[in-house]
Design an enzyme around this catalytic site. Sequence first.
Site, PDB file in Angstrom:
ATOM      1  CB  CYS A  11     -25.571 -20.844   8.613  1.00 35.37           C
ATOM      2  SG  CYS A  11     -24.297 -21.503   7.510  1.00 35.37           S
ATOM      3  CB  CYS A  14     -24.630 -26.133   7.737  1.00 33.31           C
ATOM      4  SG  CYS A  14     -23.318 -25.089   8.412  1.00 33.31           S
ATOM      5  CG  ASP A 428     -69.060 -35.937   6.438  1.00 38.02           C
ATOM      6  OD1 ASP A 428     -69.953 -36.299   5.658  1.00 38.02           O
ATOM      7  OD2 ASP A 428     -68.838 -36.489   7.522  1.00 38.02           O
TER       8      ASP A 428
END
Length: 761
Positions: A11, A14, A428
Amino acid sequence: MTDLLVGGMTCAACVARVEKKLNRIDGVRATVNLATGLARIAHPPEVGEDELISTVERAGYTAQLPPPPAEETSDDDEDERAEGRERLLITAVLAIPVLVLSMVPALQFDYWQWLCFSLAGPVVVWSSEPFHARALRGLRHATATMDTLVSLGVIASYLWSVYALYFGGAGDPDMRMPFSWLPTADGGTAHVYLEAAVGVPLFVLTGRYLEARARHGTGSALRALTELGAKHVELKGSGSRRIPVSELRTGQEFMVRPGEKIATDGVVTEGSSALDLSLVTGESTPVEVGPGFRVVGGAVNSGGLLVVRATAVGADTQLARITRLVTDAQAGKARIQRLADAIAGVFVPAIVTVAACVLGFWLGAGAEPEAAVTAAVAVLVVACPCALGLATPTAFLAATGHGAQLGVLIKEPGALERLRRVDTAVFDKTGTLTTGRMTLVETVVVEGLDTAAVLRLAGAVEYGSEHPIGRALVAAARQQTGEDKLPEVAGFRAVRGEGVHGRVEGREISVRSPRAAGPLPDALHTGLLRAEEAGHTAVVVEIDSRPVALLAVGDTVRPSSGAAVTKLKRLGIEPVLVTGDGPAAARAVARELSITSVHAGVSPEGKAELVASLRAEGRHVAVIGDGVNDAAALASADLGITMGSGTDAAIGAADITLVREDMAAVVAAVLLTRRTLTTIRANLVWAFGYNVVTVPLAATGWLNPMFAALAMSASSVLVVGNSLRLRTHRSQPRTRPANPARVTHRSAADARRGSDDLSLR
């Protein structure tokens, strides 16, 4: 920078714990991704890999260095999913009878509760063993995670049932327990909650298995990239002997037979064929190649035999670069994900505290112990923050994987957030909106002469020239005449600033600048004016000193540019054209693409200054370029996008790389970004909203622990499923040429690119 594969995380709490432990080391900055299990760690040289691994292990998790891409397989992942599937199936066989008997009173018989008790024992001990082990590991490190909540919920439900069976009267042979959505007691007889004790691990294991399958699916694009390349290659002159691709070296020539993959990036030295690039770039149209053409590893040879000289091997190939970009993106973490992880890091301890307070409140208020324990267990079970931890990383994982399939490589998740805010796109011109290659765009021939015949003679005399104009004319001559070999030229000479001369089939042929030619016939003069207005370069063909044709070459607009610019306008993004070319060429491209904001003759420094001025106006600017002269602007913009064929400097400065030379990929990136962030917001709304609703219900005794477990697992599956929808998102719009009527003659694709500013010879 070091990557570690961290095991045992379940989870967001952790994740927060691992990051916290690593970041306590001086000079270390770590980010951990729950969906991939990958920790990306920036650390000083004095902090070694062993210290990082031991730090993760001291936090209660496992850690190891990931295998090299060439050796990486999915066997371990498949074994882990197979083990999870086996545990889930055995748990289901044991738990389902308990659930059915507990929820269907009509099926209850004498001693049914003791049968359920016998079946529940293995589920509580063996099936839930991973939860208990991780909860104990967290306890040793003074931390609480989702497994803490699951373990406490299962143990509390089971221990209460043991008390009810042995001391609460629920062990009587004729005891019947009516089904209820809410926790109840019946005539002073304590209810057993074995259905919660088995339902919680069953539903959580089901959710974990589905999450593992989903994460495996979101990583399919990356695995496909690592498997695209050829495994063996036949060196030229080796007598059909094949060697591993890992032994191939730069400069060696290798054979590519029809149907085979090109082993690595290189240049064709012999043969011609059509290449299928769909596996690498997603481009569905085969590309014709011949001697001098650059090819990319992973492309499939659809036609004849090719001999290719290797120009890049191993980690230097385009395919390896693509794989690294996707891996880096999936390992990264966006700002919105960091916020969710920070919340989840304090969420689990807070829920444990809430559950203890709920238990104490109910007991202090004079409620039955059964009701107090049930409410506390329901709070523990329902509040597992799986959905919160998975809401963001699974969406980014799916988006970056699907983006790679669309030809859009995202360097890190933060780029998606920045692209969402972009309102100005600075393009560009050369090599971005245009092909970056000189191409024959118009041919004007005096009356009475055949266009193909004149072009054939011009191409023949230009064959000895290395000038981009000459290469464009040679390619056009081959395409127009269908002849791979043009006539021989005698007495070839090139005059700087003027053109080329030679004798072909007994006639004097010159291809020269209009400035060096004499007076032109009216038709050719009109064509010259038209070419100058369009910003094209014109040359005059003379046969025996007589001007007979005018050939206009130019950098043509990509077929997809017009539709892409139009689509970006509809999405609220203003296009701006910037180029180092002169005003005529810039205006011609801008007119063709309906771009109103044009900046011509701009230096590389000027491009960066333009970006800075736009940002100073409060705009969010994306720069799309491909050359070294674009690198400063790409780096200074809110977001940099470069072509996959661009220079290393441009790719290094950009946040997003377009694998295929297609402006439609820019639109695809914008659409995918907006869909991804919408998905993330929906996931977070669900994850937070789910807890806002269910935790108060559980705390007030309105939620049975078994249904709390079902709701918790369903929330995680829904979040992952919502993220997986990004894998099927169709972000690639259909495109068409912006103005095909302007192009009279198109040459075959030339792998060598022209310069930004080509002067007349």
